[in-house]
Design an enzyme around this catalytic site. Structure first.
Site, short mmCIF file in Angstrom:
data_model
loop_
_atom_site.label_atom_id
_atom_site.label_comp_id
_atom_site.label_asym_id
_atom_site.label_seq_id
_atom_site.Cartn_x
_atom_site.Cartn_y
_atom_site.Cartn_z
N ASP A 172 35.27 -9.98 38.75
CA ASP A 172 33.75 -10.12 38.55
C ASP A 172 33.54 -10.17 36.89
OD1 ASP A 172 34.14 -7.78 38.95
OD2 ASP A 172 31.92 -7.49 39.04
N LEU B 30 55.50 -8.32 35.25
CA LEU B 30 54.19 -9.47 33.93
C LEU B 30 54.15 -8.89 32.43
CD1 LEU B 30 51.08 -9.24 36.59
CD2 LEU B 30 52.65 -10.62 36.55
N GLY C 181 49.69 -0.41 43.07
CA GLY C 181 48.60 -0.40 43.12
C GLY C 181 47.34 0.05 44.17
N TYR D 189 39.34 -8.08 28.59
CA TYR D 189 39.81 -8.00 29.69
C TYR D 189 38.99 -8.93 30.75
CZ TYR D 189 40.44 -6.55 35.24
OH TYR D 189 40.91 -6.64 35.87
N TYR E 80 47.33 -5.81 34.38
CA TYR E 80 47.13 -4.90 33.38
C TYR E 80 45.47 -5.01 33.70
CZ TYR E 80 45.42 -3.36 28.92
OH TYR E 80 45.07 -3.22 27.53
N LYS F 85 41.33 -12.69 32.25
CA LYS F 85 41.44 -12.99 33.83
C LYS F 85 40.82 -14.55 34.07
CE LYS F 85 42.84 -10.23 36.94
NZ LYS F 85 44.00 -9.96 37.33
#
Length: 290
Positions: A107, A42, A13, A130, A66, A134
């Site tokens: 954020d 993961l 990544g 998403y 992800y 997180k």
């Protein structure tokens, strides 16, 4: 006496790649093990305990995730397993061997209705799935391991992988006119800067500066995506006409927060991290890309 082992997931990544490049400068202090999907996946959290049993790291930096924000709206199970369930398992395994966990968040845990930079302790209220996954990952990480550092970041880009800067470079070259959203406000993050900050935090922790909790990191300055795009154009010398448009003219499956500026003072105060202006970092990235 051997160096403490640092395991870093997600080496392919943007952030993992930059950490891999910079880690050569820290090999006197740490031994590094970088993993990818083949060695640490993961999406298969059931395999995580055996990995920890084998490697026994002193520090674990979780850069894997992800990250397909729009796809997460429909691929909810996959997003949840990778961003929430697996992070909880990692934290649990870290706690068992007294390993410090650093995991990267976003954020997007905020709803974007704020008008002042968000503090790490401000109320979270994700507006897309998403962001929700997180956020759950943050909770599980802190519940399962007292020695956890969460770093929320925003608008990440680098010379590696897919990101806004590289997409803009391609579109500015191909088109004469480009519409870019102007009513979403935030701060870009050059992945190399974040990687350097993470390695400095590692050194600080090793030297006994034991701070844990939630921190914010992004480059200095507040802009819109439109302003970001025009800066990329101007630095690169393209002649494309970039036009501002409202979010309503660029609908996406996942809603984005309109305002996601984050206050970084806690990180500066606890670890002495220097924040770099976004224009400086953008220029460095574009020079590396050219």
């Amino acid at each position: 006496m051997s160096n403490p082992l640092v395991v870093i997931s997600g080496k392919n990544g943007q952030l993992g790649y930059e950490l891999l490049q910079l880690s050569v400068n820290f090999q006197n202090e740490f031994d590094f093990l970088f993993t990818d999907r083949d060695t640490f996946n993961l999406s298969m959290p059931e395999n995580i305990p055996a990995f920890f049993e084998k490697h026994q790291p002193a520090y674990f930096i979780n850069c894997a995730a992800y990250t397909a924000v729009d796809k997460a709206e429909t691929e909810q199970a996959q997003a949840y397993i990778s961003n929430a369930t697996a992070v909880g398992v990692i934290a649990h395994e870290c706690q068992k061997i007294d390993c410090t966990l650093m995991t990267i968040s976003t954020d997007y845990v905020f709803n974007g209705l704020g008008t002042q930079p968000y503090l790490p302790g401000d109320v979270t209220d994700p507006v897309n799935y998403y962001g929700y996954t997180k956020w759950v990952g943050e909770q599980l990480a802190r519940e399962n391991n007292v020695k956890t550092i969460i770093i929320r970041t925003s608008w990440v880009y680098s010379t590696h992988g897919n990101n806004f800067v590289k997409t803009m470079m391609r579109l500015l070259k191909e088109r004469s006119v480009l519409n870019v959203v102007s009513d979403q406000i935030g701060s870009p993050t050059y992945a190399q800067d974040l990687a350097r900050a993470i390695l400095m935090i590692l050194v600080s922790l090793k030297n006994g500066n034991a701070h844990y909790g939630i921190y914010h990191y992004c480059n200095e300055g507040v802009i819109s995506w439109y302003e970001f795009a025009t800066a990329i154009r101007d630095f690169s010398g393209f002649s494309c006409n970039v036009l501002p448009i409202p979010t309503t003219e660029y609908p996406t499956p996942a809603k984005r927060p309109a305002y996601s500026v984050m206050d970084k003072n806690q990180l500066i105060n606890d670890f002495g991290i220097k924040m770099i202006p976004w224009r400086e970092s953008l220029e460095i990235c574009l020079q590396r890309l050219s």
